[in-house]
Write an enzyme that holds these catalytic residues in place. Structure first.
Site, PDB file in Angstrom:
ATOM      1  CB  THR A 184      -0.978   0.023   1.207  1.00 12.74           C
ATOM      2  OG1 THR A 184      -1.768  -1.153   1.189  1.00 12.74           O
ATOM      3  CG2 THR A 184      -1.891   1.227   1.193  1.00 12.74           C
ATOM      4  NE  ARG A 212      -8.950  -7.673   1.202  1.00 14.30           N
ATOM      5  CZ  ARG A 212      -8.040  -6.721   1.394  1.00 14.30           C
ATOM      6  NH1 ARG A 212      -7.597  -6.012   0.394  1.00 14.30           N
ATOM      7  NH2 ARG A 212      -7.575  -6.503   2.600  1.00 14.30           N
ATOM      8  N   GLY A 214     -10.561  -4.003   0.364  1.00 12.61           N
ATOM      9  CA  GLY A 214      -9.960  -3.748   1.673  1.00 12.61           C
ATOM     10  C   GLY A 214     -10.341  -2.385   2.217  1.00 12.61           C
ATOM     11  CG  ASP A 215      -7.325  -0.560   4.562  1.00 13.08           C
ATOM     12  OD1 ASP A 215      -6.957  -1.568   3.925  1.00 13.08           O
ATOM     13  OD2 ASP A 215      -6.556   0.371   4.861  1.00 13.08           O
ATOM     14  CB  THR A 234      -0.016   0.888   5.058  1.00 13.34           C
ATOM     15  OG1 THR A 234       0.617  -0.370   4.799  1.00 13.34           O
ATOM     16  CG2 THR A 234       0.822   1.623   6.092  1.00 13.34           C
ATOM     17  N   GLY A 235      -1.652  -1.766   5.937  1.00 13.05           N
ATOM     18  CA  GLY A 235      -1.700  -2.940   6.807  1.00 13.05           C
ATOM     19  C   GLY A 235      -2.804  -3.880   6.374  1.00 13.05           C
ATOM     20  N   GLY A 237      -6.159  -4.892   5.684  1.00 19.47           N
ATOM     21  CA  GLY A 237      -7.353  -4.098   5.444  1.00 19.47           C
ATOM     22  C   GLY A 237      -8.551  -4.500   6.282  1.00 19.47           C
TER      23      GLY A 237
HETATM   24  N1  GLY Z   1      -4.386  -2.105   3.411  1.00 14.16           N
HETATM   25  C1  GLY Z   1      -4.498  -2.611   2.133  1.00 14.16           C
HETATM   26  C2  GLY Z   1      -5.392  -3.752   2.011  1.00 14.16           C
HETATM   27  O1  GLY Z   1      -5.562  -4.537   2.947  1.00 14.16           O
HETATM   28  O2  GLY Z   1      -5.964  -3.929   0.961  1.00 14.16           O
END
Ligand code: GLY
Length: 322
Positions: A184, A212, A214-215, A234-235, A237
């Site tokens: 990310t 899928r 994410g965040d 970042t991390g 999601g």
């Molecule tokens: N933080 C990025 C994701 O999990 O997609």
């Protein structure tokens, strides 16, 4: 990590190239991407607004090929790229996210286009891409190169052997197989007029299920900005979504913390509820304090402001930024 708890003079830009394990990484190229992103973002900030600064910085990282965003994006379970991105203008409180992007070269430009040209806050899939093309955004052939195919095959065969229990306890998965970890990219900025903005872009993580999300494209999770602060995360999601991490960090500023402490407190929260190796965050507040915190081995990050002569770049904890 030693913290410089002092405000910097605006304009200020802070970027991240993702939190993670950094188990196999070409640091030279990675650092050079961070430097280019923060330098170009700062240039854009000098002549424009916070939004222009964060867009330029994130676009650079999407284009560099050594980060998990844009042309460097990882492959999902079916072996193709699906990218997410999001952006927010803290002055107007306008925001937009795009998800499941497969063709547009720079998802962050698509997110900005959705923010500028539609009434929506989140758009996923085919139509988002078609709209991007109509608005003149560049497409790209994301068919994976040999190195990515090799890595995909390696991870996929581990999955078939039962070595990777997908969707079961993602954090255990990431602890055990550090090379599937997240990346990310993101940027936050405070411009000369005091406007704040945040932008984030990602390819997600290896072998995520097709579809899928994410965040990263979700306001308050992967990014957030208002008149008080701007944050990019970042991390993993799934955990960041549940925590509403960026909104939480900005709320800490609203409660009276400076951005430096707000970043630390937000990541302490992530560690307490979801464990170590789950997240990282950058944040800048209206007074010029900055924060960068993570509970992973490292998080590539860089900053530049009127107070700096040159960019400050760091990856691990042994170097203090901030
Ligand atoms: N933080 C990025 C994701 O999990 O997609």
């Amino acid at each position: 990590m030693k913290h410089h708890v002092q405000p910097f003079e605006k304009p200020i830009i802070l970027v991240h190239g993702g939190a993670g394990s950094f188990s196999r990484r070409n640091f030279k190229e990675y650092r050079s991407c961070l430097k280019d992103a923060v330098t170009n973002g700062y240039e854009a900030l000098l002549s424009g607004s916070a939004i222009e600064g964060v867009v330029e910085a994130v676009k650079m990282m999407e284009d560099c090929g050594h980060m998990n965003a844009g042309i460097g994006s990882v492959l999902n379970l079916h072996g193709y790229v699906e990218m997410d991105a999001g952006i927010m203008d803290g002055k107007t409180m306008r925001a937009a996210g795009v998800a499941l992007i497969r063709k547009i070269r720079n998802p962050i430009l698509l997110a900005k286009a959705i923010m500028d040209h539609t009434d929506h806050v989140l758009l996923a899939g085919d139509f988002a891409e078609k709209l991007g093309e109509k608005l003149g955004l560049e497409t790209y052939d994301f068919a994976p190169q040999e190195d990515k195919k090799r890595k995909y095959n390696e991870l996929y065969s581990r999955l078939l052997k039962g070595d990777i229990k997908h969707l079961r306890r993602i954090s255990e998965l990431v602890q055990k197989y550090k090379d599937i970890a997240y990346g990310t990219v993101g940027a936050v900025a405070l411009d000369r007029e005091g406007r704040l903005a945040a932008a984030t872009s990602t390819g997600g993580y290896w072998l995520k299920l097709p579809g899928r999300i994410g965040d990263t494209p979700i306001v308050g999770a992967g990014f957030y900005a208002n008149k008080n602060a701007a944050a990019s995360s970042t991390g993993i999601g799934e955990y960041i979504l549940i925590a509403g991490l960026c909104r939480k960090a900005v709320e800490f500023v609203e409660a009276g913390l400076n951005a430096t402490s707000a970043a630390v407190k937000s990541i302490e929260y992530m560690s307490a509820f979801f464990g170590e190796n789950t997240a990282g965050l950058i944040i800048v507040d209206f007074r010029g304090y900055v924060g960068a915190a993570f509970n992973t081995k490292g998080m590539g990050r860089a900053m530049l402001s009127k107070s700096h002569k040159e960019p400050v770049i760091a990856i691990f904890r042994d170097y203090s930024l901030v």
